[in-house]
Design a protein around this motif. Structure first.
Motif, PDB file in Angstrom:
ATOM      1  N   ASP A  34       5.233   8.685  -6.214  1.00 47.63           N
ATOM      2  CA  ASP A  34       4.413   7.883  -6.443  1.00 47.63           C
ATOM      3  C   ASP A  34       5.203   6.563  -6.004  1.00 47.63           C
ATOM      4  OD1 ASP A  34       2.329   9.547  -6.806  1.00 47.63           O
ATOM      5  OD2 ASP A  34       1.860   8.666  -8.210  1.00 47.63           O
TER       6      ASP A  34
ATOM      7  N   MET B 164       6.403   6.510  -2.080  1.00 42.84           N
ATOM      8  CA  MET B 164       5.290   6.190  -1.177  1.00 42.84           C
ATOM      9  C   MET B 164       5.537   4.707  -1.406  1.00 42.84           C
ATOM     10  SD  MET B 164       3.613   7.850   0.994  1.00 42.84           S
ATOM     11  CE  MET B 164       3.482   9.189   0.694  1.00 42.84           C
ATOM     12  N   GLU B 165       4.988   3.899  -2.529  1.00 43.70           N
ATOM     13  CA  GLU B 165       4.747   2.898  -2.853  1.00 43.70           C
ATOM     14  C   GLU B 165       5.970   2.342  -1.914  1.00 43.70           C
ATOM     15  OE1 GLU B 165       2.298  -0.377  -3.464  1.00 43.70           O
ATOM     16  OE2 GLU B 165       1.822   1.716  -4.139  1.00 43.70           O
TER      17      GLU B 165
ATOM     18  N   VAL C 289       1.204  12.637  -3.082  1.00 44.07           N
ATOM     19  CA  VAL C 289       0.636  11.666  -3.028  1.00 44.07           C
ATOM     20  C   VAL C 289      -0.391  11.574  -2.600  1.00 44.07           C
ATOM     21  CG1 VAL C 289       1.076   9.258  -2.947  1.00 44.07           C
ATOM     22  CG2 VAL C 289       3.009  10.335  -3.317  1.00 44.07           C
TER      23      VAL C 289
ATOM     24  N   GLN D 276       5.275   8.194 -14.565  1.00 43.02           N
ATOM     25  CA  GLN D 276       4.451   7.463 -13.079  1.00 43.02           C
ATOM     26  C   GLN D 276       5.111   8.507 -12.200  1.00 43.02           C
ATOM     27  OE1 GLN D 276       5.322   4.320 -11.406  1.00 43.02           O
ATOM     28  NE2 GLN D 276       7.177   4.104 -12.644  1.00 43.02           N
ATOM     29  N   ARG D 277       4.844   9.017 -11.491  1.00 47.61           N
ATOM     30  CA  ARG D 277       5.279  10.093 -10.983  1.00 47.61           C
ATOM     31  C   ARG D 277       6.329   9.603  -9.863  1.00 47.61           C
ATOM     32  NH1 ARG D 277       3.003  13.051  -7.814  1.00 47.61           N
ATOM     33  NH2 ARG D 277       3.593  15.029  -7.400  1.00 47.61           N
TER      34      ARG D 277
ATOM     35  N   ARG E  30       4.754   2.699   1.779  1.00 47.13           N
ATOM     36  CA  ARG E  30       3.878   1.936   2.039  1.00 47.13           C
ATOM     37  C   ARG E  30       4.139   0.435   2.062  1.00 47.13           C
ATOM     38  NH1 ARG E  30       0.570   4.005  -2.113  1.00 47.13           N
ATOM     39  NH2 ARG E  30      -1.145   5.705  -1.590  1.00 47.13           N
TER      40      ARG E  30
ATOM     41  N   ARG F 106      -2.710   7.577   2.557  1.00 50.27           N
ATOM     42  CA  ARG F 106      -1.205   7.321   2.223  1.00 50.27           C
ATOM     43  C   ARG F 106      -0.681   7.212   3.464  1.00 50.27           C
ATOM     44  NH1 ARG F 106       0.104  12.058   3.162  1.00 50.27           N
ATOM     45  NH2 ARG F 106      -0.976  14.056   1.651  1.00 50.27           N
TER      46      ARG F 106
END
Lengths: 270, 651
Positions: free
Chosen positions: B585, B588-589, B613, B581-582, B592, B617
């Motif tokens: 990302d 950003m999770e 991303v 995965q990046r 969030r 978002r």
């Protein structure tokens, strides 16, 4: 790191690469010339071959700095034939190549500075009496004094040719990209200077060399609703609309077709 | 029988420990020289151990208490045991103290044991699973052996079988804990770790200091190696540092590349360095591997760590996965410098092999030929700001602030941040100027990609340019330029007062030079850039600016010194090693999870990575943009500071 192609057989093939000093298109800083470094890359990837690099020109600091760019590719030494300003290097290169007698001479298509006419390889081929191939993109094999090579044609087409060695080939800009030039080998490599008498090109000396000015170009607007057409127009290389491909014709028929075309184009007036 | 065997046992263990110590030291010393002050180093160990090291260990309370009990108990009992049993001086209080400390150590050992029953994935197993049993054996054996000495048990209590059991327990304990320490067992972390504290390559790190700038290569001396490819090319104290690793895996737990499934695990990397000094193979390693890697690896032909073709101990991709975020270094209780090791090997790969992967070679060529990574004309640096009429430093005798624009001038997103920053500076009547086309890339990217030659060339030319001008301080909105100007130009004679724009904006707000309305942008979280936070310790200024805007920061679970990298540092986006995965990302999770509508950032790299991303978002806003939007009109703006929205100019 991707492994380099290295399975091309060619026992004791000696390759000379003619390298010039490059000039960065934006800043004009000295460095490797793009096509010449592609030629070095081609030569280095040919396993079993011995590669020697040759430069003829003024031994300035700037020139040496640019040549170090080639050394950084993992080359041990470059021979720098000292020449004065405005020298015609055809003669001295002919002499050097005659004495070192390589099987293959590679060069870029055109220098990035100076006269940049792209004529040098042709003049060399003429004076050496060797064959010349332009637009080289890869060397497939070298066997029995004959090289099988790929030549670049417009729009990504390739033509496979067999060339009897010794030969001179100019490398196309679509040949494989040159590997990164590394600082360590560039610093360690030697530039061997060889003094040779210069043959001054009087005509060149009388030239006034100015910076090229980019002229504004009228954009060719393609009015078409189809994206495919617009793309084709944008990607198309100029020239060559008509023409015909003749294959399996006799020499007589071929000659007649060429003769007819030359007449149509007003090249031959009878 | 015990009073004959015990002194013998202790003496034998100590002799073996001393022999092992000399061998181990000789092994470290096979590295390159690095001058240290021996006496000063040795005397500084206790304080550094109790303050600096414990400060890091303390972040995990369970293991901190366990470590205090076990290590403290052991050191005290060992000293006392030598007096009590070695010299037979059990009189008075000494024997009782020995009993007390072995009991404390026993409690600690049981805690270690419990930790090892179902250990988290980051902990290495192998010999470390044996360690709690050895600790218990020593503490129990020594406790029981001491009972007769204080008269709690008759001298010849129990049978010879009991005495033999005690001897075996103590022998097991001292072999693990005393000479095991210098012969490469799990306890070697105590011996190597203590010396590493004293002889650390970055002495400035201790006592609250900070040392994060990379060490320069000597390019003038042609015999000096360009980076590291063989283990002997590390300095001896780097080798000592690797050997100090206790395989706790805290680095692994925080490494963004590891979490993204890229082939990097900082712990395995350090253990590979240890293997390169000892067995030459990673077969004995009992922790988690580099993601996606299996099988055993050995030092390559000629003793190289990374092979040019085929496989050696470490794959090049492992080294290129690192974002140089320093999360591992920050988290390491043994003060190991992972990033230095990564960059050292990268230097060799780039400077000797010319094997910078991905777009690395292009970027370096651009930096060499055009002084910016994008290959843009150096004369077009100011194209974005034609309408702003920025004052040029070369037209001025002096400026209060030199605004270092950075390569963000070529990036349309960063141009918005720069415009915002300039709007705020003008609102605060700050006397600032820019270098314009004379500015070059700071060299950060080239240096992290291992191209020290290009870095030094850029650095020296920038320093020469800066030397021609007079200014009080430098302000930049790029933490990478900030770090390099502040911490890495010093080695080449460039010493400046440098502010990150968040720090400078904070000064402007504090001194009342700009006044702000409350920002009405919803809930906000703040992402700490690695090069501002961990590299420079600036965690407060951006938060205090946000507070001045009336914004309450919903902190992420990983913020401050534990902030997770955006994935944009160290040339990682340029070399682009594939993973599962990046990194942005994942970040950003994190964002969030706070429920924030806006994430405030302070770095062009972070902005680019986080805005990459996919939507929906939270919005990404630079601190300068938030401040510029909330400027109130009370302080009189300068005559030429226009308030209308500037028009974007496409270069």
């Amino acid at each position: 790191m991707k492994p380099r192609e290295s399975d091309k057989k060619s026992a004791s093939l000696s390759i000379s690469v003619l390298v010039s000093t490059g000039r960065h298109p934006i800043t004009g800083r000295p460095g490797r010339a793009d096509q010449d470094s592609r030629a070095v890359e081609l030569a280095m990837n040919l396993q079993g071959g011995s590669v020697s690099l040759l430069h003829a020109g003024q031994p300035t600091e700037e020139c040496k700095e640019a040549l170090r760019g080639y050394l950084g590719m993992g080359i041990d030494r470059i021979s720098l034939i000292e020449q004065s300003e405005h020298a015609d290097i055809t003669e001295v290169l002919t002499k050097t190549l005659k004495s070192s007698n390589p099987s293959l001479v590679l060069a870029g298509t055109q220098a990035e500075q100076g006269e940049g006419s792209g004529l040098l390889p042709f003049l060399l081929a003429e004076s050496l009496g060797w064959s010349l191939v332009s637009g080289l993109v890869s060397i497939e094999s070298v066997e029995n004094g004959q090289a099988t090579i790929l030549q670049a044609l417009p729009r990504g087409q390739r033509r496979r040719l067999k060339v009897r060695l010794p030969a001179i080939a100019t490398v196309d800009e679509s040949a494989e990209r040159a590997r990164q030039s590394a600082f360590g080998p560039a610093r360690r490599g030697t530039i061997e200077t060889i003094s040779e008498a210069s043959h001054i090109d009087e005509t060149l000396a009388s030239f006034e060399i100015k910076k090229a000015r980019v002229r504004p170009k009228r954009l060719k607007i393609v009015k078409s609703s189809s994206a495919r057409d617009r793309f084709k127009a944008a990607a198309a290389k100029s020239g060559g609309g008509g023409g015909q491909v003749l294959s399996d014709v006799s020499a007589q028929e071929g000659a007649e077709a060429i003769f007819k075309l030359l007449q149509e184009e007003n090249v031959l007036k009878l | 029988m015990l009073d004959i065997l015990m002194p013998l046992l202790l003496a034998a263990a100590l002799v073996l420990a001393v022999v092992g110590a000399f061998r181990r030291i000789a092994m470290w010393r096979r590295g390159r020289p690095s001058p240290v002050n021996i006496m000063k180093g040795l005397t500084s160990i206790p304080k550094r151990y109790l303050v600096d090291l414990h400060h890091v260990v303390e972040r995990d309370k369970y293991i901190a208490h366990t470590h205090v009990a076990t290590a403290g108990g052991f050191v005290a009992s060992m000293v006392l045991a030598i007096i009590v049993h070695g010299f037979d001086l059990a009189s008075g209080i000494l024997g009782w103290l020995l009993l007390l400390f072995t009991a404390i150590m026993f409690v600690g050992s049981v805690l270690v044991y419990r930790r090892r029953i179902n250990p988290p994935a980051r902990l290495s197993k192998g010999p470390f699973q044996r360690l709690p049993k050895s600790l218990i054996a020593f503490s129990v054996g020594m406790f029981l052996t001491t009972l007769p000495a204080v008269g709690l048990m008759p001298e010849n209590a129990g049978s010879w079988v009991f005495a033999l059991v005690l001897v075996v327990l103590v022998a097991w304990g001292v072999s693990e804990l005393v000479f095991g320490m210098t012969w490469g067992g799990p306890m070697k972390h105590a011996f190597a770790g203590a010396l590493h504290l004293g002889f650390h390559r970055r002495q400035e790190r201790f006592g609250g200091g900070r040392s994060t700038g990379l060490k320069p290569l000597n390019l003038d001396d042609e015999s000096s190696p360009l980076g590291v490819i063989k283990p002997e090319e590390f300095t001896w104290n780097q080798r000592l540092g690797f050997d100090a690793c206790v395989q706790c895996g805290r680095c692994e737990a925080v490494c963004p590349a590891f979490a993204a499934g890229q082939p990097l695990n900082p712990k395995k990397l350090i253990q590979d360095m240890v293997a390169s000094m000892t067995t030459g193979t990673d077969a004995n390693y009992a922790g988690s591997n580099y993601p996606g890697q299996t099988g055993t690896h050995e030092v390559g032909p000629g003793g190289v760590l990374v092979a040019r073709e085929g496989k050696a101990l470490v794959d090049a991709d492992t080294l290129w996965s690192c974002t140089t975020c320093r999360a591992c270094v920050e988290e390491c209780p043994m003060m190991i410098e992972h990033v230095d090791a990564v960059v050292d090997i990268r230097r060799h790969l780039t400077l000797e092999h010319g094997e910078t992967p991905g777009k690395g070679a292009d970027v370096l060529n651009n930096l060499i030929a055009t002084d910016n990574p994008g290959g843009f004309s150096p004369n077009s640096r100011m194209n974005w700001a034609t309408d702003l009429e920025l004052p040029m430093l070369k037209d001025r005798d002096h400026a209060e602030v030199l605004l270092w624009l950075g390569d963000g001038v070529f990036d349309m997103r960063n141009q918005r941040t720069l415009r915002a920053l300039i709007k705020v500076l003008r609102a605060g009547n700050v006397d600032f100027a820019v270098l314009g086309n004379d500015e070059r890339d700071s060299g950060d990217l080239a240096r992290r990609l291992g191209d020290e030659a290009t870095f030094q060339s850029l650095a020296k030319r920038n320093i020469a340019t800066l030397a021609k001008h007079s200014f009080d301080c430098i302000v930049t909105c790029d933490p990478h330029s900030f770090h390099v100007l502040k911490n890495e130009y010093g080695d080449f004679g460039g010493h400046y007062e440098v502010y990150h724009h968040s720090g400078y904006l904070n000064l402007l707000i504090d001194s009342g030079r700009v006044s702000l309305n409350k920002a009405d942008v919803g809930t906000v979280t703040y992402h700490d850039p690695c090069y501002l936070g961990r590299y420079n310790g600036e965690y407060d200024a951006p938060r205090s600016v946000l507070k001045a805007l009336g914004l309450e920061v919903n902190e992420m679970a990983r913020s401050g010194y534990r902030s997770r990298c955006c994935g944009g540092g160290g040339g990682a986006p340029v070399v682009d090693v594939p993973g599962k995965q990046r990194i942005p990302d994942m970040r950003m999770e994190d964002i969030r999870e706070t429920g924030a509508e806006i994430v405030a950032v302070g770095c062009p790299q972070c902005t680019a990575m986080l805005e990459g991303v996919v939507e929906p978002r939270p919005d990404v806003k630079d601190i300068a943009e938030l401040v510029a939007d909330a400027l109130s009109d009370t302080p009189a703006p300068r005559s030429h500071a226009d308030n209308k929205e500037p028009v974007e100019v496409v270069a």
